[in-house]
Scaffold this active site. Structure first.
Site, PDB file in Angstrom:
ATOM      1  N   GLU A 241       0.572  -2.991 -14.368  1.00  0.00           N
ATOM      2  CA  GLU A 241       1.938  -2.944 -13.836  1.00  0.00           C
ATOM      3  C   GLU A 241       2.960  -3.490 -14.840  1.00  0.00           C
ATOM      4  O   GLU A 241       3.822  -4.295 -14.506  1.00  0.00           O
ATOM      5  CB  GLU A 241       2.024  -3.693 -12.502  1.00  0.00           C
ATOM      6  CG  GLU A 241       1.127  -3.061 -11.432  1.00  0.00           C
ATOM      7  CD  GLU A 241       1.278  -3.662 -10.041  1.00  0.00           C
ATOM      8  OE1 GLU A 241       1.592  -4.863  -9.941  1.00  0.00           O
ATOM      9  OE2 GLU A 241       1.093  -2.909  -9.063  1.00  0.00           O
ATOM     10  N   ASP A 316      -5.531  -1.975  -2.988  1.00  0.00           N
ATOM     11  CA  ASP A 316      -4.563  -3.060  -3.055  1.00  0.00           C
ATOM     12  C   ASP A 316      -4.303  -3.711  -1.695  1.00  0.00           C
ATOM     13  O   ASP A 316      -3.247  -3.498  -1.106  1.00  0.00           O
ATOM     14  CB  ASP A 316      -3.241  -2.515  -3.628  1.00  0.00           C
ATOM     15  CG  ASP A 316      -2.274  -3.626  -4.006  1.00  0.00           C
ATOM     16  OD1 ASP A 316      -2.637  -4.801  -3.854  1.00  0.00           O
ATOM     17  OD2 ASP A 316      -1.158  -3.303  -4.445  1.00  0.00           O
ATOM     18  N   GLU A 344       1.241  -9.189   2.756  1.00  0.00           N
ATOM     19  CA  GLU A 344       2.078  -8.175   2.115  1.00  0.00           C
ATOM     20  C   GLU A 344       2.005  -6.833   2.843  1.00  0.00           C
ATOM     21  O   GLU A 344       3.020  -6.192   3.078  1.00  0.00           O
ATOM     22  CB  GLU A 344       1.649  -7.991   0.648  1.00  0.00           C
ATOM     23  CG  GLU A 344       2.366  -6.836  -0.028  1.00  0.00           C
ATOM     24  CD  GLU A 344       1.958  -6.635  -1.487  1.00  0.00           C
ATOM     25  OE1 GLU A 344       1.107  -7.387  -1.987  1.00  0.00           O
ATOM     26  OE2 GLU A 344       2.509  -5.712  -2.113  1.00  0.00           O
TER      27      GLU A 344
HETATM   28  C1  BDP Z   1       0.503  -5.739  -5.507  1.00  0.00           C
HETATM   29  C2  BDP Z   1       1.830  -6.388  -5.261  1.00  0.00           C
HETATM   30  C3  BDP Z   1       2.495  -6.891  -6.513  1.00  0.00           C
HETATM   31  C4  BDP Z   1       1.507  -7.734  -7.303  1.00  0.00           C
HETATM   32  C5  BDP Z   1       0.269  -6.931  -7.583  1.00  0.00           C
HETATM   33  C6  BDP Z   1      -0.815  -7.756  -8.244  1.00  0.00           C
HETATM   34  O1  BDP Z   1       2.661  -5.451  -4.616  1.00  0.00           O
HETATM   35  O2  BDP Z   1       3.609  -7.614  -6.136  1.00  0.00           O
HETATM   36  O3  BDP Z   1       2.069  -8.186  -8.479  1.00  0.00           O
HETATM   37  O4  BDP Z   1      -0.282  -6.474  -6.390  1.00  0.00           O
HETATM   38  O5  BDP Z   1      -1.739  -8.149  -7.534  1.00  0.00           O
HETATM   39  O6  BDP Z   1      -0.149  -5.772  -4.281  1.00  0.00           O
HETATM   40  O7  BDP Z   1      -0.780  -7.984  -9.429  1.00  0.00           O
END
Ligand code: BDP
Length: 641
Positions: A241, A316, A344
């Site tokens: 990301e 996720d 989340e």
């Molecule tokens: C996702 C989240 C994000 C996190 C990412 C992570 O939306 O905010 O940074 O995972 O785990 O679920 O790195």
């Protein structure tokens, strides 16, 4: 044995005391973990004779032994933390010896240095703010809560880490926090940004094979340990990301992780390297397969102080996912599981969802024996009740208890938490008395108008327990039944957006990528014959089971298969009818939770009752929105020509 309940004073109930409803730290400070253990016992276990004893012949872990009778107890442990955990066990009314299953029982805080929290729904960070002031009392209360459930480590900042974390100002703050946590047996860790040496302008690159970079990290590790001798280590999100990582220099995950591991090794530190990756090396491949594709080729290349940290599912933190096959695939690498305590994808701090059943499910697929440790993404913030929703406290509690003993059942955990957190003996006694009086007066004067009687506490208790245990399945039903996943609104992940597609976004953020609804049917084909082949990452018996539509458990059906709308489910309903049925069932559950909460009213203090009631109202609105939006959207395909 006298339990914690009978010695509590439970008046102001704003949730700030969590499951420890007694005054925190009333006595003078006593140094060292043994000090904390004896302090706690003196305070909250009055009139009891407890002898504390460090026993070097016991296994070298945080376990404890409880011996003797009620008023002459000997509590022994190999470590001082063990004494502390034993003291808290005595307070819970336990009298059995125990030792922790995992050595690493760690919270991950996704806290940013400006005080905001990524995916936090309970206020700002308890650690960080722009003024850099540390609230010692708050952090001590946090430490005690963690110690009471066996948590022994904490990562103080977001995995999307600021390079600033490694500067002197912030490291001194880490030291200040470490000093508060240490007497409670908690080590600190930090998330590091892989690009730090370059981002801080101290080396022109962050290439893990570059000599200057390696020296920089070694010096940084030496600096950290010179002020925090028991520092735990680093957590790293790399090439994920948008975060920097070894790929930026054509190096591998192993090159990156090992460089950090070498810097920490002389001090006994560890690297927790995350496997949450997609869109870097294997762009275009089914997202749920990419972690295995990226890491499997490097199995066996990691240093022994590197631990690969993976989320429970391959995508996720969805309300339900099959387990992540990386836990089977990496056989020569130490691994730990990352669970998400903050909700989340499960209704933020508005929905009452007890997560222990989800984690229990995970451990039924991935034997805890395979793991070195367990990490939980915290749901803690500055809100008075710490977690935003009073019941969200139960998820923090459950995480700690499962980290101590992953074989505990959700029911056991819920029972403990309910008794410690919600029960008010005075209110129960008062209500039971009133019920008795009413019955008596009805007998005497049968013509007297019979007021609606309270439901007895034992019935209420069972309903509350039941509500907690059903709440996760309810959430799956009203959000994403039958294996649907990631159909959330963009960015904030609260509420449904099944039609979600934004051309400029990565496809992996778009709901339509996941459900693949079309005129023929619904679901992501991950089979080996016609789909992405994600089923092949699983060992038998799961591989064949998931690969065939007939044997795939219906809870995962749309995760692994693209299924015709008129497909006959085991219930006899068509797929679309089944979805409608489940969405309705989920909504009905929330209606039922509200009724349960009404019945509980006489037994719960006014403030917490009202706050939970308000949240349940929001939860019902949200559940109905999920039901309406999803059934309308999916229904539109069945009506298409
Ligand atoms: C996702 C989240 C994000 C996190 C990412 C992570 O939306 O905010 O940074 O995972 O785990 O679920 O790195």
């Amino acid at each position: 044995m006298m339990s914690l309940l009978s010695i509590l004073s439970v008046k102001a109930e704003d949730g700030s005391k969590l499951w420890l409803r007694h005054d925190v730290l009333r006595t003078a400070q006593v140094n060292g973990v043994e000090g904390k253990a004896s302090e706690i016992l003196k305070l909250y276990y009055p009139g009891k004779q407890v002898t504390l004893n460090i026993d070097a012949s016991m296994p070298a872990n945080d376990g404890y032994r409880i011996e003797g009778s009620e008023d002459n107890i000997t509590l022994s442990a190999h470590t001082q933390s063990g004494l502390l955990y034993g003291a808290f066990a005595l307070l819970r009314g336990e009298n059995e010896s125990s030792s922790p299953f995992f050595d690493l029982r760690i919270l991950n805080h996704w806290d940013n240095l400006d005080g905001s929290i990524e995916r936090g729904y309970a206020g700002e960070s308890i650690f960080w703010n722009d003024s850099l002031e540390i609230d010692h009392q708050k952090i001590e209360a946090y430490a005690m809560a963690n110690a009471s459930i066996g948590i022994n480590g904490t990562v103080l900042n977001n995995v999307n880490a600021s390079p600033k974390m490694l500067t002197e100002v912030y490291l001194n703050k880490v030291k200040e926090i470490a000093d508060i946590l240490r007497p409670w047996g908690i080590r600190v860790y930090i998330s590091v940004n892989f690009g730090s040496p370059k981002a801080l302008g101290e080396v022109e690159t962050a290439d893990p094979l570059n000599k200057k970079v390696r020296r920089w990290w070694k010096k940084k590790a030496d600096e950290i340990y010179s002020i925090i001798p028991d520092f735990g280590g680093f957590l790293v999100k790399a090439n994920s990301e948008g975060q920097p990582g070894p790929f930026d220099y054509d190096r591998t995950h192993a090159d990156g992780a090992n460089m950090l591991a070498d810097a920490l090794k002389p001090h006994g530190g560890i690297v927790m390297w995350r496997s949450f990756v997609y869109g870097a090396k294997h762009k275009g491949e089914d997202r749920v397969m990419q972690a295995v594709s990226e890491f499997k080729p490097h199995d066996g290349e990691f240093r022994d102080n590197v631990i690969l940290q993976s989320k429970n599912g391959p995508l996720d933190f969805q309300p339900r996912e099959p387990y992540a096959p990386i836990f089977d695939q990496m056989q020569k690498t130490s691994q730990m599981a990352e669970l998400q305590i903050t909700q989340e994808y499960l209704g933020h701090s508005h929905h009452l969802v007890f997560l222990a059943p989800m984690w229990e499910e995970f451990f039924s697929y991935v034997a805890p024996e395979k793991l070195k440790g367990i990490a939980g993404v915290a749901n803690i913030g500055l809100d008075t009740n710490w977690c935003g929703h009073h019941f969200a406290q139960s998820n923090w509690y459950a995480f700690g208890r499962l980290a101590w003993n992953p074989k505990m059942s959700s029911k056991q955990i819920a029972e403990e938490w309910l008794k410690l957190t919600l029960e008010d003996q005075d209110l129960i006694a008062k209500n039971e008395r009133e019920r008795g009086n009413r019955r008596a007066s009805r007998k005497e004067n049968s013509s007297q108008q019979i007021r609606k009687t309270h439901v007895p506490y034992s019935t209420v208790y069972n309903s509350l327990l039941d509500m907690m245990l059903r709440s996760r399945e309810a959430c799956v039903d009203y959000m994403m039944p039958n294996g649907l996943h990631h159909i959330f609104k963009f960015d904030h992940h609260y509420g449904p957006q099944p039609d979600g597609f934004i051309a400029s976004y990565p496809l992996e953020w778009c709901p339509v990528y996941y459900h693949k609804a079309d005129k023929d049917g619904l679901g992501f084909d991950r089979t080996s014959s016609t789909g992405s082949g994600a089923t092949l990452q699983y060992p038998e018996p799961y591989r064949s089971m998931y690969d065939s539509r007939e044997t795939c458990p219906e809870e995962f059906l749309l995760w692994f298969h693209h299924v015709p709308w008129d497909y006959k489910m085991k219930s006899g309903r068509t797929l679309m009818e089944e979805l409608e049925y489940r969405y309705q069932r989920g909504v009905n559950e929330v209606v039922d939770f509200i009724a349960t909460w009404q019945e509980a009213k006489p037994y719960i203090d006014a403030q917490r009752w009202q706050e939970v009631n308000d949240k349940l109202t929001l939860q019902l609105v949200s559940a109905r929105e999920w039901q309406r939006v999803c059934t309308e959207y999916f229904g539109s395909f069945t009506k298409a020509e």
